[in-house]
Design a protein around this motif. Structure first.
Motif, PDB file in Angstrom:
ATOM      1  N   ILE A  66       0.862  -1.184   0.000  1.00 44.43           N
ATOM      2  CA  ILE A  66       0.000   0.000   0.000  1.00 44.43           C
ATOM      3  C   ILE A  66       0.897   1.232   0.000  1.00 44.43           C
ATOM      4  O   ILE A  66       1.797   1.355   0.844  1.00 44.43           O
ATOM      5  N   THR A  67       0.605   2.143  -0.930  1.00 46.79           N
ATOM      6  CA  THR A  67       1.417   3.344  -1.089  1.00 46.79           C
ATOM      7  C   THR A  67       0.507   4.559  -1.074  1.00 46.79           C
ATOM      8  O   THR A  67      -0.590   4.544  -1.667  1.00 46.79           O
ATOM      9  N   TRP A  68       0.956   5.630  -0.384  1.00 49.46           N
ATOM     10  CA  TRP A  68       0.185   6.858  -0.265  1.00 49.46           C
ATOM     11  C   TRP A  68       0.851   7.974  -1.084  1.00 49.46           C
ATOM     12  O   TRP A  68       2.076   8.104  -1.103  1.00 49.46           O
ATOM     13  N   PHE A  69      -0.038   8.768  -1.741  1.00 46.76           N
ATOM     14  CA  PHE A  69       0.421   9.936  -2.503  1.00 46.76           C
ATOM     15  C   PHE A  69      -0.441  11.122  -2.090  1.00 46.76           C
ATOM     16  O   PHE A  69      -1.579  10.960  -1.628  1.00 46.76           O
ATOM     17  N   ILE A  70       0.093  12.359  -2.290  1.00 47.26           N
ATOM     18  CA  ILE A  70      -0.626  13.565  -1.871  1.00 47.26           C
ATOM     19  C   ILE A  70      -0.713  14.557  -3.009  1.00 47.26           C
ATOM     20  O   ILE A  70       0.264  14.787  -3.740  1.00 47.26           O
ATOM     21  N   ASN A  71      -1.900  15.110  -3.192  1.00 49.09           N
ATOM     22  CA  ASN A  71      -2.146  16.262  -4.078  1.00 49.09           C
ATOM     23  C   ASN A  71      -1.541  16.083  -5.472  1.00 49.09           C
ATOM     24  O   ASN A  71      -0.885  16.979  -6.013  1.00 49.09           O
ATOM     25  N   GLY A  72      -1.742  14.891  -6.042  1.00 46.38           N
ATOM     26  CA  GLY A  72      -1.292  14.657  -7.402  1.00 46.38           C
ATOM     27  C   GLY A  72       0.193  14.391  -7.531  1.00 46.38           C
ATOM     28  O   GLY A  72       0.709  14.268  -8.640  1.00 46.38           O
ATOM     29  N   SER A  73       0.895  14.338  -6.439  1.00 48.35           N
ATOM     30  CA  SER A  73       2.333  14.082  -6.498  1.00 48.35           C
ATOM     31  C   SER A  73       2.597  12.651  -6.886  1.00 48.35           C
ATOM     32  O   SER A  73       1.859  11.737  -6.498  1.00 48.35           O
ATOM     33  N   LYS A  74       3.658  12.453  -7.668  1.00 45.59           N
ATOM     34  CA  LYS A  74       4.034  11.090  -8.043  1.00 45.59           C
ATOM     35  C   LYS A  74       5.032  10.499  -7.049  1.00 45.59           C
ATOM     36  O   LYS A  74       5.452   9.359  -7.188  1.00 45.59           O
ATOM     37  N   THR A  75       5.356  11.299  -6.035  1.00 42.52           N
ATOM     38  CA  THR A  75       6.284  10.827  -5.018  1.00 42.52           C
ATOM     39  C   THR A  75       5.481  10.311  -3.834  1.00 42.52           C
ATOM     40  O   THR A  75       4.616  11.030  -3.293  1.00 42.52           O
ATOM     41  N   GLU A  76       5.767   9.078  -3.462  1.00 41.76           N
ATOM     42  CA  GLU A  76       4.999   8.496  -2.353  1.00 41.76           C
ATOM     43  C   GLU A  76       5.393   9.165  -1.050  1.00 41.76           C
ATOM     44  O   GLU A  76       6.517   9.664  -0.895  1.00 41.76           O
ATOM     45  N   ILE A  77       4.437   9.171  -0.104  1.00 42.68           N
ATOM     46  CA  ILE A  77       4.663   9.764   1.217  1.00 42.68           C
ATOM     47  C   ILE A  77       5.670   8.912   1.974  1.00 42.68           C
ATOM     48  O   ILE A  77       5.708   7.689   1.854  1.00 42.68           O
ATOM     49  N   SER A  78       6.441   9.566   2.791  1.00 40.22           N
ATOM     50  CA  SER A  78       7.540   8.909   3.508  1.00 40.22           C
ATOM     51  C   SER A  78       7.033   7.792   4.407  1.00 40.22           C
ATOM     52  O   SER A  78       5.942   7.869   4.990  1.00 40.22           O
ATOM     53  N   THR A  79       7.867   6.776   4.529  1.00 36.15           N
ATOM     54  CA  THR A  79       7.591   5.684   5.462  1.00 36.15           C
ATOM     55  C   THR A  79       8.417   5.816   6.730  1.00 36.15           C
ATOM     56  O   THR A  79       8.424   4.898   7.571  1.00 36.15           O
ATOM     57  N   ASP A  80       9.122   6.956   6.874  1.00 39.13           N
ATOM     58  CA  ASP A  80       9.923   7.196   8.070  1.00 39.13           C
ATOM     59  C   ASP A  80       8.981   7.477   9.236  1.00 39.13           C
ATOM     60  O   ASP A  80       8.222   8.457   9.230  1.00 39.13           O
ATOM     61  N   LEU A  81       9.041   6.628  10.252  1.00 34.50           N
ATOM     62  CA  LEU A  81       8.129   6.758  11.380  1.00 34.50           C
ATOM     63  C   LEU A  81       8.407   7.992  12.207  1.00 34.50           C
ATOM     64  O   LEU A  81       7.595   8.355  13.069  1.00 34.50           O
ATOM     65  N   GLN A  82       9.535   8.672  11.991  1.00 30.79           N
ATOM     66  CA  GLN A  82       9.821   9.887  12.733  1.00 30.79           C
ATOM     67  C   GLN A  82       9.297  11.123  12.007  1.00 30.79           C
ATOM     68  O   GLN A  82       9.304  12.219  12.581  1.00 30.79           O
ATOM     69  N   ALA A  83       8.898  10.965  10.734  1.00 29.78           N
ATOM     70  CA  ALA A  83       8.382  12.104   9.971  1.00 29.78           C
ATOM     71  C   ALA A  83       7.033  12.532  10.523  1.00 29.78           C
ATOM     72  O   ALA A  83       6.269  11.727  11.051  1.00 29.78           O
ATOM     73  N   ARG A  84       6.718  13.856  10.388  1.00 24.33           N
ATOM     74  CA  ARG A  84       5.424  14.341  10.912  1.00 24.33           C
ATOM     75  C   ARG A  84       4.267  13.677  10.187  1.00 24.33           C
ATOM     76  O   ARG A  84       3.278  13.288  10.794  1.00 24.33           O
ATOM     77  N   ILE A  85       4.374  13.529   8.863  1.00 23.51           N
ATOM     78  CA  ILE A  85       3.368  12.798   8.085  1.00 23.51           C
ATOM     79  C   ILE A  85       4.072  11.607   7.475  1.00 23.51           C
ATOM     80  O   ILE A  85       5.066  11.758   6.745  1.00 23.51           O
ATOM     81  N   GLN A  87       3.476   7.185   6.251  1.00 29.36           N
ATOM     82  CA  GLN A  87       2.570   6.060   6.079  1.00 29.36           C
ATOM     83  C   GLN A  87       3.096   4.875   6.898  1.00 29.36           C
ATOM     84  O   GLN A  87       4.293   4.626   6.965  1.00 29.36           O
ATOM     85  N   ASP A  88       2.160   4.206   7.519  1.00 32.42           N
ATOM     86  CA  ASP A  88       2.479   3.040   8.335  1.00 32.42           C
ATOM     87  C   ASP A  88       1.512   1.944   7.919  1.00 32.42           C
ATOM     88  O   ASP A  88       0.363   1.901   8.362  1.00 32.42           O
ATOM     89  N   SER A  89       2.001   1.088   6.992  1.00 35.94           N
ATOM     90  CA  SER A  89       1.143   0.038   6.427  1.00 35.94           C
ATOM     91  C   SER A  89      -0.045   0.695   5.740  1.00 35.94           C
ATOM     92  O   SER A  89       0.142   1.534   4.866  1.00 35.94           O
ATOM     93  N   ASN A  90      -1.240   0.355   6.134  1.00 33.90           N
ATOM     94  CA  ASN A  90      -2.409   0.917   5.437  1.00 33.90           C
ATOM     95  C   ASN A  90      -2.931   2.166   6.128  1.00 33.90           C
ATOM     96  O   ASN A  90      -4.040   2.605   5.871  1.00 33.90           O
ATOM     97  N   HIS A  91      -2.152   2.786   7.054  1.00 38.42           N
ATOM     98  CA  HIS A  91      -2.540   4.028   7.714  1.00 38.42           C
ATOM     99  C   HIS A  91      -1.663   5.181   7.234  1.00 38.42           C
ATOM    100  O   HIS A  91      -0.466   5.017   7.016  1.00 38.42           O
ATOM    101  N   LEU A  92      -2.272   6.353   7.097  1.00 35.33           N
ATOM    102  CA  LEU A  92      -1.564   7.602   6.890  1.00 35.33           C
ATOM    103  C   LEU A  92      -1.684   8.380   8.195  1.00 35.33           C
ATOM    104  O   LEU A  92      -2.793   8.685   8.648  1.00 35.33           O
ATOM    105  N   LYS A  93      -0.511   8.706   8.827  1.00 33.55           N
ATOM    106  CA  LYS A  93      -0.522   9.259  10.163  1.00 33.55           C
ATOM    107  C   LYS A  93       0.031  10.672  10.168  1.00 33.55           C
ATOM    108  O   LYS A  93       1.023  10.976   9.490  1.00 33.55           O
ATOM    109  N   PHE A  94      -0.632  11.541  10.978  1.00 32.33           N
ATOM    110  CA  PHE A  94      -0.241  12.940  11.123  1.00 32.33           C
ATOM    111  C   PHE A  94       0.159  13.162  12.589  1.00 32.33           C
ATOM    112  O   PHE A  94      -0.632  12.862  13.492  1.00 32.33           O
TER     113      PHE A  94
END
Length: 563
Positions: A66-85, A87-94
């Motif tokens: 499962i991969t998350w993208f934002i606002n039409g970006s082709k770059t997936e959201i970071s999987t770094d658990l220390q990042a403010r936003i 992705q953690d498996s099927n969750h997008l966390k803020f």
């Protein structure tokens, strides 16, 4: 909301849909787009929030991604658990969400079975001015008024453990007083007791969440609307009542299910959790159309079930009437059974026979009371022996100053017939003044002693008694004193003839005559009148105390006759 603000909101929605269209065109993902209406998630500003991808991987697919993208970006959201936003498996966390994070996010699922994608809208909001909530983001609870209600702090189990977390509750952004006993907290629930309409309002729950050593508040706001219970009440079946019903084999039987009428009430007959139409294949058991009726002033719903012909297999089974409305479902049953033997006719016959026997017995006792008593005295059940210490069975008192033929008849009866029958044949012992006294005895003392030693007082009356005293004056006084004052001696009145004028009769004799009755002599001075088994002598013997046992056959040595 004003008409102007509504128009602005509609424009924003249209622009949002247009952005989604442009966003989807601009993405290079070749995955199949799922969903129609975009799912919107409201996120409080400054609080941590988890957005879950609605695409759930199949259980059999262990290699999905499962991969998350934002606002039409082709770059997936970071999987770094220390990042403010991140992705953690099927969750997008803020951690935490900020106003600038609002926008559209794409969740892409790829696996062995294919590739799918779905768009979600995240809307980070700021609370209304001066409030701890935003009206558009309120959770809605619609509750019916009861003695107590329970409100849940929603969507917090992904963040904290309700068993250990500490919750704080507010109403209209003011802290609740938890010391009054009206409010109770159990895990993530708030219980309200003694509910009143003023318990309506907006409630906010707040709990602490710690991530990477940073403390965050998680808050949820709920609008609580309490309504009165609807008029619909739980069903109430009046009949059947889990009872038995008598039914003859082969007869037609109709049973009516009755329940208090209320809204949305549906009655049905069932057997073994199936409709009654499935019970028999021959159509002999029919469920009729539900109808309404009035019973004891109440409206009831009725549903009939008819057995056109009761069969052997119908006995002992439970047939259920089910009552169902929007609040509850209840049922009651009846059981067909063979009727027991009809004992009504037998009971009536027994009652009539018993009544006849009782009435007959009373009549026989009434008519033959004297004979029955005399028979009992002569039977082996009687104990006639006297143990009262008295010398005489009866004291005879009669007029002694009559004139003419009356004196002859009276003397003949007293001195001849009475001793002949009562003494010689019935073995009684009599005392007759003038016969049993000795010359020179004091008469007054003798009379008093003789009366006190007698078990009965026999008073012989004649027409002459109306004009003269009975016996000697002191004899009469002593006898009446013992009979009426002391109540120590029973009196037997014998009338030699019918007395029509009682004017000159002593009051004491009148009283005894009225209270105890009398026996009238109707016979003649013949040999037949000497039989103790005539009606007259039987009445005398009945009133006398029991004598030494003699059978009627022994007494009847002279032929009987009616006197």
């Amino acid at each position: 909301m004003t008409p102007r603000s509504q128009q602005i909101q509609e424009v924003h929605k249209m622009l949002g849909q247009l952005f989604i269209f442009v966003f989807l065109i601009s993405t290079s993902h070749s995955c199949l787009l799922l969903g129609g209406k975009v799912q919107e998630t409201l996120v409080p500003n400054g609080e941590p929030f988890f957005v879950r991808c609605p695409l759930e991987p199949p259980v059999s697919d262990n290699s999905y991604n499962i991969t998350w993208f934002i606002n039409g970006s082709k770059t997936e959201i970071s999987t770094d658990l220390q990042a403010r936003i991140h992705q953690d498996s099927n969750h997008l966390k803020f951690f935490p969400a900020r106003l600038e994070d609002s926008g559209f996010y794409l969740c892409v699922y790829s696996g062995a079975n294919g590739c799918w994608q779905e768009v979600l809208q995240v809307n980070v909001f700021q609370n209304d001015n001066g409030l701890c909530y935003k009206d558009e983001a309120l959770y809605t609870y619609l509750l019916f008024r009861e003695k107590s209600l329970r409100i849940e702090c929603p969507d917090v189990t992904d963040y904290v453990d309700p068993a250990t977390a500490q919750f704080h509750w507010f109403k209209e952004c003011e802290p609740l007083n938890m010391t009054t006993g009206k409010y109770l907290m159990i895990k993530q629930f708030l219980s309200i007791t003694n509910v009143i309409p003023q318990d309506n309002g907006k409630y906010t729950c707040v709990t602490l969440f710690i991530h990477n050593g940073t403390n965050y508040n998680i808050s949820r706001s709920i609008t609580n609307t309490i309504r009165e219970l609807p008029l619909t009440v739980k069903p109430n079946i009046l009949y059947p009542t889990d009872n038995f019903i008598d039914a003859e084999l082969g007869t037609s039987v109709t049973v009516t299910c009755e329940a208090l009428l209320n809204s949305n009430l549906i009655l049905t007959w069932r057997y073994n959790e199936s409709f009654i139409s499935e019970y028999s294949d021959d159509g002999r058991v029919i469920e009729e159309i539900q109808y309404e009726a009035v019973k004891d002033g109440q409206k009831v719903a009725c549903q009939n079930i008819t057995f056109s012909s009761v069969k052997e297999e119908d006995y002992g089974l439970r047939f259920y009437c089910s009552a169902d409305n929007t609040l509850a479902y209840i049922q009651a049953f009846f059981i067909l059974k063979r009727p027991g033997p009809n004992l009504q006719g037998l009971l009536i016959a027994i009652f009539v026979t018993a009544a006849f026997l009782i009435i007959t017995t009373i009549i026989i006792i009434k008519l033959f009371k004297v004979d029955l008593v005399l028979w009992y005295r002569s039977s082996c059940f009687s104990h006639p022996h006297q143990n009262d210490g008295k010398m005489y069975d009866a004291y005879i008192m009669y007029p002694k100053n009559a004139i003419g033929n009356c004196t002859y008849d009276m003397d003949l009866f007293v001195l001849k017939l009475l001793p002949e029958v009562l003494e010689k044949q019935c073995t009684y012992k009599l005392f007759i003044l003038g016969r049993d006294d000795l010359p020179g005895q004091a008469i007054a003392d003798l009379v008093d002693e003789a009366i006190s030693q007698s078990r009965r007082l026999i008073i012989v009356l004649g027409q002459v008694s109306n004009e003269t005293n009975l016996g000697v004056d002191f004899e009469q006084k002593i006898a009446m004193y013992d009979a009426l004052i002391r109540n120590e001696i029973k009196v037997i009145l014998i009338e030699m003839e019918k007395i029509t004028d009682c004017t000159f009769m002593p009051e004491s004799i009148k009283y005894i005559r009225q209270k105890q009755g009398f026996v009238r002599w109707k016979g003649t001075f013949t040999e037949a009148s000497l039989s103790p088994n005539t009606r007259f002598w039987k009445n005398i013997r009945y009133r006398m105390p029991p004598a030494p046992r003699h059978s009627d056959k022994d007494l009847d040595y002279i032929s009987t006759g009616n006197l």
